[in-house]
Write a protein that holds these residues in place. Structure first.
Motif, PDB file in Angstrom:
ATOM      1  N   ALA A  25      -7.957   0.652  -3.008  1.00  0.00           N
ATOM      2  CA  ALA A  25      -9.161   0.270  -3.752  1.00  0.00           C
ATOM      3  C   ALA A  25      -9.091   0.763  -5.197  1.00  0.00           C
ATOM      4  CB  ALA A  25     -10.406   0.822  -3.069  1.00  0.00           C
ATOM      5  N   CYS A  26      -8.202   1.713  -5.460  1.00  0.00           N
ATOM      6  CA  CYS A  26      -8.083   2.263  -6.811  1.00  0.00           C
ATOM      7  C   CYS A  26      -7.676   1.197  -7.827  1.00  0.00           C
ATOM      8  CB  CYS A  26      -7.079   3.416  -6.832  1.00  0.00           C
ATOM      9  SG  CYS A  26      -5.353   2.929  -6.639  1.00  0.00           S
ATOM     10  N   PHE A  27      -6.930   0.179  -7.380  1.00  0.00           N
ATOM     11  CA  PHE A  27      -6.440  -0.813  -8.327  1.00  0.00           C
ATOM     12  C   PHE A  27      -7.576  -1.630  -8.941  1.00  0.00           C
ATOM     13  CE2 PHE A  27      -2.723  -0.363  -5.347  1.00  0.00           C
ATOM     14  CZ  PHE A  27      -1.981   0.426  -6.204  1.00  0.00           C
ATOM     15  N   GLN A  28      -8.670  -1.766  -8.218  1.00  0.00           N
ATOM     16  CA  GLN A  28      -9.818  -2.476  -8.765  1.00  0.00           C
ATOM     17  C   GLN A  28     -10.482  -1.687  -9.889  1.00  0.00           C
ATOM     18  OE1 GLN A  28     -12.523  -3.754  -5.663  1.00  0.00           O
ATOM     19  NE2 GLN A  28     -10.848  -4.209  -4.273  1.00  0.00           N
ATOM     20  N   GLU A  29     -10.219  -0.379  -9.932  1.00  0.00           N
ATOM     21  CA  GLU A  29     -10.818   0.477 -10.956  1.00  0.00           C
ATOM     22  C   GLU A  29     -10.059   0.413 -12.283  1.00  0.00           C
ATOM     23  OE1 GLU A  29     -13.451   3.064 -10.322  1.00  0.00           O
ATOM     24  OE2 GLU A  29     -13.832   1.597  -8.739  1.00  0.00           O
ATOM     25  N   LEU A  30      -8.842  -0.066 -12.248  1.00  0.00           N
ATOM     26  CA  LEU A  30      -7.974   0.009 -13.421  1.00  0.00           C
ATOM     27  C   LEU A  30      -8.285  -1.110 -14.408  1.00  0.00           C
ATOM     28  CD1 LEU A  30      -4.546   0.778 -11.688  1.00  0.00           C
ATOM     29  CD2 LEU A  30      -6.316   2.397 -12.459  1.00  0.00           C
ATOM     30  N   ASP A  31      -8.500  -0.733 -15.654  1.00  0.00           N
ATOM     31  CA  ASP A  31      -8.730  -1.687 -16.736  1.00  0.00           C
ATOM     32  C   ASP A  31      -7.556  -1.572 -17.700  1.00  0.00           C
ATOM     33  OD1 ASP A  31      -9.588  -3.297 -18.773  1.00  0.00           O
ATOM     34  OD2 ASP A  31     -11.268  -2.031 -19.376  1.00  0.00           O
ATOM     35  N   GLY A  32      -6.681  -2.551 -17.650  1.00  0.00           N
ATOM     36  CA  GLY A  32      -5.527  -2.488 -18.530  1.00  0.00           C
ATOM     37  C   GLY A  32      -4.491  -3.524 -18.168  1.00  0.00           C
ATOM     38  N   THR A  41      -0.796   7.679 -16.143  1.00  0.00           N
ATOM     39  CA  THR A  41       0.017   7.603 -14.926  1.00  0.00           C
ATOM     40  C   THR A  41      -0.559   8.489 -13.825  1.00  0.00           C
ATOM     41  OG1 THR A  41       1.991   7.213 -16.276  1.00  0.00           O
ATOM     42  CG2 THR A  41       2.344   7.905 -13.998  1.00  0.00           C
ATOM     43  N   GLU A  42      -0.882   9.726 -14.168  1.00  0.00           N
ATOM     44  CA  GLU A  42      -1.420  10.645 -13.167  1.00  0.00           C
ATOM     45  C   GLU A  42      -2.778  10.175 -12.653  1.00  0.00           C
ATOM     46  OE1 GLU A  42      -2.520  15.377 -12.412  1.00  0.00           O
ATOM     47  OE2 GLU A  42      -1.987  14.697 -14.440  1.00  0.00           O
ATOM     48  N   VAL A  43      -3.540   9.509 -13.491  1.00  0.00           N
ATOM     49  CA  VAL A  43      -4.843   8.998 -13.050  1.00  0.00           C
ATOM     50  C   VAL A  43      -4.664   8.015 -11.896  1.00  0.00           C
ATOM     51  CG1 VAL A  43      -6.812   7.589 -13.729  1.00  0.00           C
ATOM     52  CG2 VAL A  43      -5.978   9.361 -15.260  1.00  0.00           C
ATOM     53  N   ILE A  44      -3.667   7.136 -11.995  1.00  0.00           N
ATOM     54  CA  ILE A  44      -3.419   6.169 -10.919  1.00  0.00           C
ATOM     55  C   ILE A  44      -3.088   6.891  -9.622  1.00  0.00           C
ATOM     56  CG2 ILE A  44      -1.972   4.239 -10.167  1.00  0.00           C
ATOM     57  CD1 ILE A  44      -1.447   3.624 -13.129  1.00  0.00           C
ATOM     58  N   ILE A  93     -11.253   9.567 -15.237  1.00  0.00           N
ATOM     59  CA  ILE A  93     -11.155  11.016 -14.996  1.00  0.00           C
ATOM     60  C   ILE A  93     -12.549  11.613 -14.831  1.00  0.00           C
ATOM     61  CG2 ILE A  93     -10.514  13.243 -16.035  1.00  0.00           C
ATOM     62  CD1 ILE A  93      -8.170  11.778 -17.395  1.00  0.00           C
ATOM     63  N   GLN A  94     -13.460  11.232 -15.715  1.00  0.00           N
ATOM     64  CA  GLN A  94     -14.827  11.757 -15.662  1.00  0.00           C
ATOM     65  C   GLN A  94     -15.596  11.207 -14.460  1.00  0.00           C
ATOM     66  OE1 GLN A  94     -16.505  10.783 -19.493  1.00  0.00           O
ATOM     67  NE2 GLN A  94     -15.739  12.662 -20.441  1.00  0.00           N
ATOM     68  N   ALA A  95     -15.462   9.888 -14.246  1.00  0.00           N
ATOM     69  CA  ALA A  95     -16.243   9.252 -13.177  1.00  0.00           C
ATOM     70  C   ALA A  95     -15.877   9.778 -11.800  1.00  0.00           C
ATOM     71  CB  ALA A  95     -16.050   7.736 -13.236  1.00  0.00           C
ATOM     72  N   HIS A  96     -14.613  10.140 -11.598  1.00  0.00           N
ATOM     73  CA  HIS A  96     -14.143  10.571 -10.275  1.00  0.00           C
ATOM     74  C   HIS A  96     -13.830  12.067 -10.220  1.00  0.00           C
ATOM     75  CE1 HIS A  96     -13.885   6.464  -8.658  1.00  0.00           C
ATOM     76  NE2 HIS A  96     -13.504   6.114  -9.863  1.00  0.00           N
ATOM     77  N   ASN A  97     -14.206  12.792 -11.274  1.00  0.00           N
ATOM     78  CA  ASN A  97     -14.021  14.250 -11.320  1.00  0.00           C
ATOM     79  C   ASN A  97     -12.581  14.646 -11.017  1.00  0.00           C
ATOM     80  OD1 ASN A  97     -16.838  14.850 -11.809  1.00  0.00           O
ATOM     81  ND2 ASN A  97     -17.216  14.312  -9.656  1.00  0.00           N
ATOM     82  N   ALA A 155       4.615   8.779  -4.838  1.00  0.00           N
ATOM     83  CA  ALA A 155       5.528   8.632  -5.972  1.00  0.00           C
ATOM     84  C   ALA A 155       5.187   7.322  -6.676  1.00  0.00           C
ATOM     85  CB  ALA A 155       6.973   8.638  -5.506  1.00  0.00           C
ATOM     86  N   LEU A 156       5.272   7.321  -8.005  1.00  0.00           N
ATOM     87  CA  LEU A 156       4.841   6.156  -8.779  1.00  0.00           C
ATOM     88  C   LEU A 156       5.777   5.887  -9.948  1.00  0.00           C
ATOM     89  CD1 LEU A 156       2.497   4.069  -9.555  1.00  0.00           C
ATOM     90  CD2 LEU A 156       1.687   5.885 -11.079  1.00  0.00           C
ATOM     91  N   VAL A 157       6.103   4.604 -10.149  1.00  0.00           N
ATOM     92  CA  VAL A 157       6.653   4.139 -11.419  1.00  0.00           C
ATOM     93  C   VAL A 157       5.718   3.047 -11.922  1.00  0.00           C
ATOM     94  CG1 VAL A 157       9.093   4.755 -11.204  1.00  0.00           C
ATOM     95  CG2 VAL A 157       8.269   2.641 -10.149  1.00  0.00           C
ATOM     96  N   PHE A 158       5.485   3.043 -13.232  1.00  0.00           N
ATOM     97  CA  PHE A 158       4.374   2.271 -13.788  1.00  0.00           C
ATOM     98  C   PHE A 158       4.754   1.761 -15.170  1.00  0.00           C
ATOM     99  CE2 PHE A 158       0.600   3.473 -16.601  1.00  0.00           C
ATOM    100  CZ  PHE A 158       0.034   2.209 -16.588  1.00  0.00           C
TER     101      PHE A 158
END
Length: 605
Positions: A104-111, A91-94, A78-82, A64-67
Motif C-alpha cells: 500500500a506504500c506505493f500509493q503514497e509515493l508522489d514522484g 530511498t529510505e522512506v520507501i 516522514i512527518q505523516a508516518h512518524n 532490500a531496495l534498488v530505486f
C-alpha cells in the motif's frame, strides 16, 4: 536518477561487467553490486538527493531496495508516518513505508520511479512503476527472473534473446509496441501504475494496478474558467515548487518559448529567482531562441542559449539510435540528445514541459476529434481539389487540407494513428496481421468518455510512456542529466481529469486553460503560439548529415525491413521522389533507417 538491475541467483564477473557497461551512463557517480539471500542487485547512481546517505542497494533486516527516480513528497511522508530516519534520502522512506504498510506504500509515493523491492521474509520480489510511466522498467522470466532500467542490462547479462518479429511489425505500424509487449521475445515492459510480485519459492508472477487514471474522470466536471484557472495556478505552482526544492543540486529549466515551458519557468522563478534557463539555438532546425530570450528577460532568469549544430550527426547517429535498445520513430531524439548534452555541462537537474499536451489538450488531433463533424464537412468540400496538389511545407494550409482529407478517409485505429505517429499502417500486407482494434480494446472505450477524452487516454497509455518519456529518459540519461516534468505531478493529472473538455479544447484553440494561465505570467503573444517542440528537418538531414548512412542502409540489397514490408513498395513509394508528400515520406524513411541500425546493433552483440 539512476539505473537499476537485478536477478535471481548469482552472476559472474563477466556478466557484472556487461551490466555495468550497459547502465553506468545512467549513474556516473557510482556503480554497486550486492548479493542478498541469493538475489543480485545492481545500482548505478546519479546523486541528486542525500549524496552521502543515498547509496544503493539499500538494505535493512527485512527489505532490500534498488530505486530509480525521485519521490517529491518524501519529507511530508516522514512527518505523516512518524518515520525515524537514519539518512536524508527518499530511498529510505520507501523502505520504511513498506515495512510499515506493505505494498500500500506505493500509493503514497508522489514522484517518478521504477524500483525493485525484495522482501526477505516473504521471499518475494516486487517491481513498481510510477503512474505515468516516466521511468522505464523491463523484466524477463526467461532466466528465472531479471529486471532492468534498459533492455541492454538484461540482454547483455543473459545473451540469446530473440526478436519478436510480429511486435516489430506492430512497431512499424504504430510507432510503438503496446502494453507489456516489446520487440523482444521474453522481455516485457512493466505497466505504469502497476505492482508486480514475483514469488521466488513457487516462481510465479502476479500484478495488480495500484492507480487507475480513468477512475478520476468519474466526477462532476469543472466548467467555470475562473474556478479552473485558480485551481490550476495553485496545483501547478506546487508541482513546480516541489521539483525545484527536492534536490541537493541546482535545478534549471528548458525554455523553448512555447506555452508549457514558459509556464514552468514562470512558476519556477517564484521558488528560485536565480533560475537558469536553457534554449536551443540552431540553424538546422526550428529556432525559438528569440522568443525564449524575450520571455527569459521578462522573468529575469539566468538565460543560456545552447547553440547546436548537427555537423557531427553522421558520426553520432548510430550511437544515439542504439542507446534505445529498440527501434525508435520520433525524429526529435536528435535535438533531445544534443540539448541534454549541452545542458549537462551547466547542471544535472532540469525541468521540462513534458505532459502538458496529453493532459491539457495540446495536439492538433484533439481539435480534429473536438470539431469532427465541422472538419469532415470542410474535407468533403475541398478534399478532391487539394489532393491534386502537393507541398513540402507541413504547416501550410494546403498540407493541412491534404492531411485532413486523408484523416477522414480512414476509420478507427487507422484514423487515430494517421493523426499521431503516421507510419506504415496502410502498407500492403499489414492489415493481415496487425494488432487489431488497439483503441476499441481499451477499457475506457466502453465507458462514457467523449472523443477527445478517449484520444487523450489513448495517448496516455501509448505514445506518452512508450515514445515521449522514453525519448527524454534516454536522451538525458545518456548525458548524466535528470529531467523533471511538473505536468505529470500526481495531484495535477488527477485534477485534469475533472476539467470539462471545453477548457482543454475551446473551439479550435488547443490548451485553452494553459494559454489563459500563461497570460497571467507572460506578457505579449506567447499564449497565441501554435504547438512547437524540438523540431528538425528530417528531409535536410537525410539529404545531408545522414545521407551516407541512409544510402548504406536503405539502398542495400537485403534490408531488414523487407521482412515486414514489401521492398518493391518501399522502393516505389519511399525511395523514389514524388510519390508521397515529403513529411510522410521522410518520416517513414527515418523510421526504416532506425530499424536497420537497431537490428545491426543487436546482431553484433
Amino acid at each position: 536518477m539512476c539505473g537499476i538491475f537485478g536477478c535471481i541467483g548469482t552472476i559472474n564477473s563477466e556478466q557484472k561487467q556487461s551490466v555495468t557497461n550497459a547502465l553506468k551512463h545512467r549513474g556516473p557517480d557510482g556503480q554497486h553490486f550486492k548479493e542478498i539471500d541469493g538475489v543480485t542487485f545492481f545500482h548505478a547512481r546519479l546523486s541528486i538527493i542525500d549524496v552521502a546517505g543515498g547509496n544503493q542497494p539499500f538494505e535493512t533486516n527485512k527489505v532490500a531496495l534498488v530505486f530509480n527516480g525521485e519521490i517529491y513528497n518524501y519529507k511530508e511522508l516522514i512527518q505523516a508516518h512518524n518515520l525515524v530516519m537514519n539518512t536524508a534520502s527518499d530511498t529510505e522512506v520507501i523502505v520504511q513505508l513498506y515495512e510499515k504498510m506493505g505494498t500500500a506504500c506505493f500509493q503514497e509515493l508522489d514522484g517518478m520511479f521504477a524500483l525493485s523491492l525484495y522482501d526477505k521474509q516473504e521471499k518475494k520480489m516486487f517491481l513498481a512503476r510510477d503512474r505515468a510511466g516516466k521511468k522505464p522498467l523491463y523484466f524477463s522470466q526467461k532466466n528465472g527472473f531479471a529486471f532492468g532500467s534498459e533492455y541492454k542490462s538484461i540482454t547483455s547479462c543473459f545473451p540469446g534473446f530473440k526478436v519478436n518479429e510480429m511486435h516489430v511489425k506492430w512497431h512499424l505500424q504504430k510507432g510503438f509496441v503496446a502494453g507489456e509487449n516489446t520487440v523482444y521475445q521474453d522481455i516485457f515492459e512493466a505497466l505504469p501504475g502497476y505492482i508486480y510480485c514475483y514469488n521466488i519459492q513457487d516462481k510465479t508472477l502476479h500484478k495488480h494496478q495500484y492507480w487507475n487514471f480513468e477512475s478520476y474522470f468519474d466526477v462532476p466536471k469543472i466548467k467555470d474558467k475562473n474556478q479552473a484557472l485558480s485551481q490550476l495556478d495553485e496545483l501547478f505552482g506546487k508541482a513546480v515548487n516541489k521539483r525545484v526544492l527536492a534536490s541537493d543540486f541546482e535545478v534549471g529549466a528548458f525554455l523553448s518559448g512555447g506555452i508549457d515551458s514558459s509556464l514552468v519557468c514562470a512558476l519556477a522563478v517564484k521558488t528560485n529567482p536565480n533560475l537558469k534557463t536553457f534554449t536551443v539555438k540552431s540553424k538546422d532546425g526550428f529556432d525559438e531562441s528569440a522568443v525564449a530570450a524575450l520571455i527569459a528577460k521578462q522573468l529575469k532568469t539566468q538565460h543560456h542559449e545552447l547553440y547546436i549544430d548537427y555537423n557531427s550527426l553522421g558520426n553520432d547517429y548510430e550511437k544515439i539510435v542504439s542507446s534505445y535498445g529498440e527501434p525508435i520513430v520520433d525524429e526529435s531524439i536528435i535535438p533531445s540528445y544534443y540539448v541534454a548534452k549541452a545542458a549537462s555541462e551547466h547542471l544535472r537537474v532540469v525541468l521540462n514541459g513534458d505532459g502538458g499536451d496529453e493532459f491539457f489538450g495540446g495536439y492538433r488531433r484533439y481539435s480534429l476529434y473536438k470539431n469532427y463533424n465541422k472538419l469532415k464537412a470542410i474535407s468533403t468540400l475541398t478534399g478532391s481539389i487539394s489532393k491534386l496538389m502537393s507541398t513540402s511545407d507541413k504547416n501550410s494550409a494546403l498540407a493541412k487540407l491534404n492531411r485532413l482529407t486523408d484523416f477522414f478517409n480512414l476509420k478507427g485505429d487507422a484514423q487515430y494513428f494517421s493523426a499521431s505517429t503516421d507510419l506504415f499502417f496502410d502498407a500492403p500486407g499489414f492489415n493481415e496481421v496487425h494488432d487489431v482494434n488497439y483503441i476499441s480494446q481499451k477499457s475506457f472505450s466502453k465507458k462514457n468518455f467523449d472523443a477527445v477524452e478517449q484520444t487523450m487516454l489513448t495517448d496516455f497509455h501509448g505514445i506518452l510512456p512508450k515514445v515521449l518519456f522514453k525519448k527524454m529518459d534516454i536522451a538525458t540519461m545518456q548525458n548524466g542529466l535528470e529531467g523533471r516534468s511538473p505536468f505529470i505531478d500526481k495531484s495535477l493529472i488527477e485534477w485534469s481529469a475533472s476539467l470539462d473538455t471545453n477548457l482543454k479544447i475551446n473551439g479550435f484553440t488547443s490548451k485553452y486553460l494553459l494559454r489563459e494561465l500563461n497570460k497571467k505570467y507572460i506578457d505579449g503573444s506567447v499564449y497565441k503560439l501554435p504547438k512547437k517542440g524540438f523540431e528538425v528537418s528530417v528531409k535536410e538531414m537525410l539529404n545531408n548529415q545522414l545521407k551516407e548512412l541512409y544510402q548504406d542502409y536503405l539502398h542495400s540489397n537485403n534490408p531488414y525491413y523487407a521482412n515486414f514490408i514489401d521492398k518493391n513498395y518501399i522502393d516505389d513509394f519511399y525511395l523514389k521522389e514524388g510519390k508521397l508528400n515529403d513529411v510522410k515520406r521522410y518520416k517513414g524513411l527515418l523510421a526504416l533507417l532506425n530499424l536497420e541500425i537497431w537490428h545491426k546493433n543487436i546482431s553484433q552483440e
